[in-house]
Design an enzyme around this catalytic site. Structure first.
Site, PDB file in Angstrom:
ATOM      1  CB  SER A 179      -0.836   0.065   1.337  1.00  0.00           C
ATOM      2  OG  SER A 179      -1.336   1.123   1.467  1.00  0.00           O
ATOM      3  CE1 TYR A 192      -4.585  -2.303   4.557  1.00  0.00           C
ATOM      4  CE2 TYR A 192      -3.856  -0.112   4.347  1.00  0.00           C
ATOM      5  CZ  TYR A 192      -4.279  -1.165   3.835  1.00  0.00           C
ATOM      6  OH  TYR A 192      -4.399  -1.298   2.575  1.00  0.00           O
TER       7      TYR A 192
END
Length: 287
Positions: A179, A192
Site C-alpha cells: 500500500s 494497517y
C-alpha cells in the site's frame, strides 16, 4: 479509453471488508479493450482475497492471459466469489473457490494443498487479502484489533507463502499487495499501515533468500483504489471525496492496478525481484 469517475456517491457498508455487489458505481475489474496475449498460459495462480476489488481484477486478468486461478475469501463474501468465478470461467479458464478464514493456520495450508491437488500445480502466489479499521487515536485501538489486523494482513502471508514454497519452481512468482501507506503512513490506519510496512521488508528479504532458486518476490503498492474495503472502512461523506487528493484528482480502479500483477507474474519481469510497483495516481514515494 473511457473517463474514470472523479466523484463517488456517499455510501457505507457495515461489514468488513465489504461486498463489491453493494458498491455504486461498481468497480471496473478489467478494461473493455484489454487483450490477453498468453503471458500466463498454462500457469496456475492462487489469489487470497480474490473474490472482489483488486483480487477479482487480478483473477480476471490472469485468466485472460491464460492462467487457471484459485481464490480464497471469507464465507460471507460468497456472492462476490461466485461472480468472480463466473468471470474467470467466461475467459475459458478454471476457477477454484476456497472459502475460509486466513487467521486459521490450517486454512492457510489447506488452500495451497487444494490448489495443487485440483488445479495440478502452483506457479503464482498473490498475497492480497487485507482488512483495515479506522481509528483517530492510538489509545482507541485494542490489542485484539492489532492482532486481528496482523493475523490477516501479515501473518497469513507468511503462512501461505511458507506452504506454497515447496511447490514453486524456477521462474515462478510471489506477489504481495502492499500500500502507499507503507511509504507515507496514515494517521487513521496505524495498524494497517504497519502491516504494509512489514510486507515491504518481507518481500525484500524473501527475494534475497529465493534468488538462487530463481523464484521472484515482488509487491504492488496501490494508492486510493475503489474497492469494497473503502465503503466498509470510512463514513459515507469521506467515501464521496475518496481519491480527490491525488495528482489525478480521482480514485483508481482495480483495472488500473491488475496489469502490474500480470507484469510481475509473467516473463516480462524476469529481472525484477524485491521490488514494488506504485499505481497511486501520481504520488512520488520513497522506495
Amino acid at each position: 479509453m473511457a473517463d474514470k469517475p472523479t466523484t463517488l456517491p456517499p455510501q457505507h457498508q457495515d461489514q468488513q471488508p465489504g461486498l463489491e455487489a453493494e458498491m455504486t458505481p461498481p468497480p471496473e475489474y478489467i478494461r473493455p479493450g484489454y487483450r490477453g496475449s498468453g503471458k500466463l498460459a498454462g500457469k496456475v495462480a492462487l489469489i487470497t482475497g480474490g473474490d472482489s476489488g483488486i483480487g477479482r481484477a487480478v483473477a480476471v486478468h490472469f485468466a485472460r492471459e491464460g492462467a487457471d486461478v484459485a481464490i480464497s475469501f471469507k464465507p460471507e463474501e460468497e456472492e462476490d466469489a461466485y461472480t468472480t468465478r463466473q468471470l474467470v470461467e467466461a475467459e475459458g479458464r478454471r476457477c477454484l473457490t476456497l472459502p475460509g478464514d486466513l487467521r486459521e493456520h490450517g486454512y492457510c495450508q489447506d488452500i495451497v494443498d487444494r490448489t495443487v491437488q485440483e488445479l495440478g500445480r502452483l506457479n503464482i502466489l498473490v498475497n492480497n487479502a487485507a482488512e483495515q479499521f479506522v481509528s483517530q487515536d492510538l489509545t482507541e485501538t485494542t490489542d485484539q484489533q492489532w492482532e486481528d489486523t496482523f493475523q490477516v494482513n501479515f501473518f497469513a502471508i507468511v503462512r501461505v507463502t511458507r506452504a506454497a514454497l515447496p511447490h514453486l519452481q524456477e521462474d515462478d512468482s510471489i506477489i504481495c499487495t502492499s500500500s502507499i501507506n507503507a511509504y507515507r503512513g496514515n494517521q487513521q490506519l496505524i495498524d494497517y499501515s504497519s502491516t504494509k510496512g512489514a510486507i515491504t521488508v518481507f518481500v525484500r528479504s524473501l527475494a534475497q533468500q529465493l534468488a538462487e532458486k530463481k523464484i521472484r518476490v515482488n509487491s504492488v503498492a496501490p494508492g486510493p483504489i475503489w474497492t469494497p474495503l473503502i465503503p466498509a472502512s470510512f463514513p459515507a461523506e469521506k467515501v464521496a471525496s475518496f481519491g480527490k487528493d491525488t495528482t489525478m484528482k480521482r480514485p483508481g480502479q482495480p483495472s488500473e492496478v491488475a496489469p502490474a500483477f500480470v507484469f510481475l507474474a509473467s516473463d516480462d519481469s524476469t529481472y525484477f525481484t524485491g521490488q514494488t510497483l506504485h499505481p497511486n495516481g501520481g504520488e512520488t514515494v520513497n522506495t
